[in-house]
Motif scaffolding. Sequence first.
Motif, PDB file in Angstrom:
ATOM      1  N   ASN A 129       0.881  -1.172   0.042  1.00 38.30           N
ATOM      2  CA  ASN A 129      -0.076  -0.097  -0.012  1.00 38.30           C
ATOM      3  C   ASN A 129       0.840   1.191  -0.008  1.00 38.30           C
ATOM      4  N   ALA A 130       1.945   1.409   0.831  1.00 32.63           N
ATOM      5  CA  ALA A 130       2.817   2.350   0.821  1.00 32.63           C
ATOM      6  C   ALA A 130       3.157   2.951  -0.678  1.00 32.63           C
ATOM      7  N   ALA A 131       3.459   1.964  -1.641  1.00 36.61           N
ATOM      8  CA  ALA A 131       3.625   2.546  -2.910  1.00 36.61           C
ATOM      9  C   ALA A 131       2.787   3.471  -3.542  1.00 36.61           C
ATOM     10  N   GLY A 132       1.508   3.068  -3.334  1.00 30.49           N
ATOM     11  CA  GLY A 132       0.562   4.035  -4.154  1.00 30.49           C
ATOM     12  C   GLY A 132       0.249   5.171  -3.049  1.00 30.49           C
ATOM     13  N   ARG A 133       0.540   4.972  -1.838  1.00 27.66           N
ATOM     14  CA  ARG A 133       0.369   6.028  -1.011  1.00 27.66           C
ATOM     15  C   ARG A 133       1.178   7.150  -1.053  1.00 27.66           C
ATOM     16  N   MET A 134       2.566   7.008  -1.086  1.00 30.85           N
ATOM     17  CA  MET A 134       3.670   7.954  -1.175  1.00 30.85           C
ATOM     18  C   MET A 134       4.072   8.185  -2.597  1.00 30.85           C
ATOM     19  N   GLU A 135       3.996   7.277  -3.763  1.00 32.05           N
ATOM     20  CA  GLU A 135       4.451   7.575  -4.927  1.00 32.05           C
ATOM     21  C   GLU A 135       3.318   7.003  -5.991  1.00 32.05           C
ATOM     22  N   HIS A 136       3.495   5.689  -6.414  1.00 31.76           N
ATOM     23  CA  HIS A 136       2.661   5.187  -7.398  1.00 31.76           C
ATOM     24  C   HIS A 136       2.529   3.677  -7.273  1.00 31.76           C
ATOM     25  N   GLY A 137       1.203   3.422  -7.310  1.00 34.36           N
ATOM     26  CA  GLY A 137       0.773   1.625  -7.176  1.00 34.36           C
ATOM     27  C   GLY A 137       1.814   0.897  -8.129  1.00 34.36           C
ATOM     28  N   GLN A 138       2.230   1.393  -9.284  1.00 29.25           N
ATOM     29  CA  GLN A 138       3.021   0.718 -10.284  1.00 29.25           C
ATOM     30  C   GLN A 138       4.261   0.195  -9.579  1.00 29.25           C
ATOM     31  N   TYR A 139       4.905   0.702  -8.594  1.00 30.90           N
ATOM     32  CA  TYR A 139       6.074   0.311  -7.923  1.00 30.90           C
ATOM     33  C   TYR A 139       5.617  -1.179  -7.172  1.00 30.90           C
ATOM     34  N   ALA A 140       4.407  -1.211  -6.850  1.00 30.74           N
ATOM     35  CA  ALA A 140       4.186  -2.525  -6.035  1.00 30.74           C
ATOM     36  C   ALA A 140       3.843  -3.742  -7.289  1.00 30.74           C
ATOM     37  N   VAL A 141       3.152  -3.196  -8.173  1.00 27.74           N
ATOM     38  CA  VAL A 141       2.898  -4.148  -9.219  1.00 27.74           C
ATOM     39  C   VAL A 141       4.296  -4.665  -9.868  1.00 27.74           C
ATOM     40  N   ASN A 142       5.233  -3.717 -10.157  1.00 21.14           N
ATOM     41  CA  ASN A 142       6.552  -4.161 -10.594  1.00 21.14           C
ATOM     42  C   ASN A 142       7.191  -5.086  -9.491  1.00 21.14           C
ATOM     43  N   LEU A 143       7.120  -5.045  -8.265  1.00 19.20           N
ATOM     44  CA  LEU A 143       7.589  -5.926  -7.341  1.00 19.20           C
ATOM     45  C   LEU A 143       6.765  -7.346  -7.390  1.00 19.20           C
ATOM     46  N   LEU A 144       5.629  -7.311  -7.580  1.00 20.29           N
ATOM     47  CA  LEU A 144       4.622  -8.568  -7.471  1.00 20.29           C
ATOM     48  C   LEU A 144       4.996  -9.411  -8.763  1.00 20.29           C
ATOM     49  N   VAL A 145       5.237  -8.682  -9.795  1.00 19.92           N
ATOM     50  CA  VAL A 145       5.278  -9.538 -11.404  1.00 19.92           C
ATOM     51  C   VAL A 145       6.905  -9.895 -11.381  1.00 19.92           C
ATOM     52  N   GLU A 146       8.061  -9.471 -10.609  1.00 22.92           N
ATOM     53  CA  GLU A 146       9.224  -9.676 -11.250  1.00 22.92           C
ATOM     54  C   GLU A 146       9.473 -11.071 -10.894  1.00 22.92           C
ATOM     55  N   THR A 147      10.430 -11.570 -11.706  1.00 20.04           N
ATOM     56  CA  THR A 147      10.597 -13.059 -11.509  1.00 20.04           C
ATOM     57  C   THR A 147      12.379 -13.200 -11.338  1.00 20.04           C
ATOM     58  N   ASN A 148      12.945 -11.888 -11.371  1.00 19.63           N
ATOM     59  CA  ASN A 148      14.240 -11.946 -11.103  1.00 19.63           C
ATOM     60  C   ASN A 148      14.823 -11.498  -9.465  1.00 19.63           C
ATOM     61  N   LEU A 149      15.005 -12.095  -8.663  1.00 19.42           N
ATOM     62  CA  LEU A 149      15.338 -11.810  -7.146  1.00 19.42           C
ATOM     63  C   LEU A 149      15.961 -10.703  -7.117  1.00 19.42           C
ATOM     64  N   GLU A 150      16.950 -10.489  -7.646  1.00 23.81           N
ATOM     65  CA  GLU A 150      17.860  -9.318  -7.404  1.00 23.81           C
ATOM     66  C   GLU A 150      17.426  -8.027  -7.858  1.00 23.81           C
ATOM     67  N   ASN A 151      16.434  -8.014  -8.958  1.00 25.41           N
ATOM     68  CA  ASN A 151      15.677  -6.792  -9.327  1.00 25.41           C
ATOM     69  C   ASN A 151      14.619  -6.533  -8.332  1.00 25.41           C
ATOM     70  N   ALA A 152      14.053  -7.860  -7.930  1.00 25.57           N
ATOM     71  CA  ALA A 152      12.887  -7.645  -6.645  1.00 25.57           C
ATOM     72  C   ALA A 152      13.549  -7.029  -5.568  1.00 25.57           C
ATOM     73  N   GLN A 153      14.652  -7.330  -5.118  1.00 25.57           N
ATOM     74  CA  GLN A 153      15.096  -6.861  -3.822  1.00 25.57           C
ATOM     75  C   GLN A 153      15.491  -5.314  -3.982  1.00 25.57           C
ATOM     76  N   LYS A 154      15.817  -4.851  -5.334  1.00 19.85           N
ATOM     77  CA  LYS A 154      15.759  -3.450  -5.355  1.00 19.85           C
ATOM     78  C   LYS A 154      14.504  -2.905  -5.316  1.00 19.85           C
ATOM     79  N   PHE A 155      13.182  -3.262  -5.987  1.00 20.76           N
ATOM     80  CA  PHE A 155      12.008  -2.948  -5.780  1.00 20.76           C
ATOM     81  C   PHE A 155      11.660  -2.923  -4.278  1.00 20.76           C
ATOM     82  N   ALA A 156      12.028  -4.106  -3.712  1.00 18.66           N
ATOM     83  CA  ALA A 156      11.529  -3.936  -2.207  1.00 18.66           C
ATOM     84  C   ALA A 156      12.294  -3.169  -1.454  1.00 18.66           C
TER      85      ALA A 156
END
Length: 453
Positions: free
Chosen positions: A175-202
């Motif tokens: 929720n914080a992604a949409g509250r503070m910036e944009h919900g797309q950040y959360a979507v990018n995290l949830l559909v990411e398949t590469n752990l290293e990229n996901a850790q950057k999003f997280a």
Amino acid sequence: YIPDRYTEGYGISFKGIDFAEDNGFSLIIALDCGVKAIDKVAYAKEKGIEFIICDHHRPGSSLPDAIAVLDPKREDCTYPYDELCGCGVGFKLLQALASKRGETIEDLIPYLDLVATAIGADIVPITGENRVLAYFGLQVINDNPRVGFKAIIDQIKKQSLTITDVVFIIAPRINAAGRMEHGQYAVNLLVETNLENAQKFAAKIEQFNTDRRGLDQEITQEALLQIQENAEEKRFTSVVYKDSWHKGVIGIVASRLTETYYRPTLVFTKSGNKLAASARSVKGFDVYSALEGCSDCIEQFGGHKYAAGLTLLEEQYVTFKDQFEKVVSETIDPNLLTPEIVVDAQIDFDRISPKLLRILKQFAPFGPGNMTPVFMADKLYDTGYAKGVGEHEKHLKLAIIQNGRGPISAIGFNLGDKLALVRGQKPFSAVFCLEENEWQGNISLQLKLKDIK
């Protein structure tokens, strides 16, 4: 397509429909919104764009002219379970599409982690089908988490997550992604398949969540001060407004205010040329119906019995505030303004054991409509090591004995001000839930205190 909550507001937007037209889309599936978007669906139809609406909010007197309006809250809906969250309704559509293609529920199990997260985040009843979906969704989260969840879970170092962890750890970060910036950040995290990229999003989302926490604490203090300065402590409602408050956290602030003043609450801020508000209620009172009683000075509103959102013109604010107070004061049972803890059973320490906790865990996942069992015990004593912990020592940590049984460790969140009650070998009573405490790889039984006296 994820709308920007600040430039487009919540739900279906004209900008989103224009985006669909510009990119050649002929169908929009709306999730968790749209049941009241009559004008926007009509706008889309003029452009040759159809809608399927998957929503669980209360409909108005008429429905949008869509191909389908899937909403268990429709009076003419015959689906046997009406407490699905918006994501759950979307999952039902997915299930129907899959069955047309010869697939079974087994093919859809990998998606249940998202459904379970939505059930926890939206605070819908964990009964019936929601409980089944949450149960199997938690299995996916714990046994085979998607890479995005793994990136979050790795940060918190817990071996297995409960629905409570989903509510208080995963959901606030998403929720914080949409509250503070944009919900797309959360979507990018949830559909990411590469752990290293996901850790950057997280890591980015973790920062959003830290910023969100600081902001909601700051605004809560300002709102409490406003109530005091206006001498509104004794009212039936809390209605506060400041044009600079961050729109993304006003819902959290409304919930925080009910912890101090337990009554229907609205927090307003400026949103474009209008005011936007989040409403929260107290157990047993229908805030949505109360807003219907003020509809003549509201531009638009939607939501549920206990939570809603609305917009109005700035010049309507004072009129609305007075009218909302009047409607609530005339319709609320005064007893609802005192929070109560419902105790399931009285228990003595000689009955508390790891075996009892294992039996209780079979009732999980817990949540609204299926709450964690609450026990009460009296003639309790602290061993002498009680102390305040956490920021400003606002939590209470102690070890409790009863009739020579124990000690059993206990934690009371936001009960730091009760420290004096347990010091000096004074007997006290406590209301609590049983839980496992996981610390440095060791698991022990713990009492989670709800109140002491």
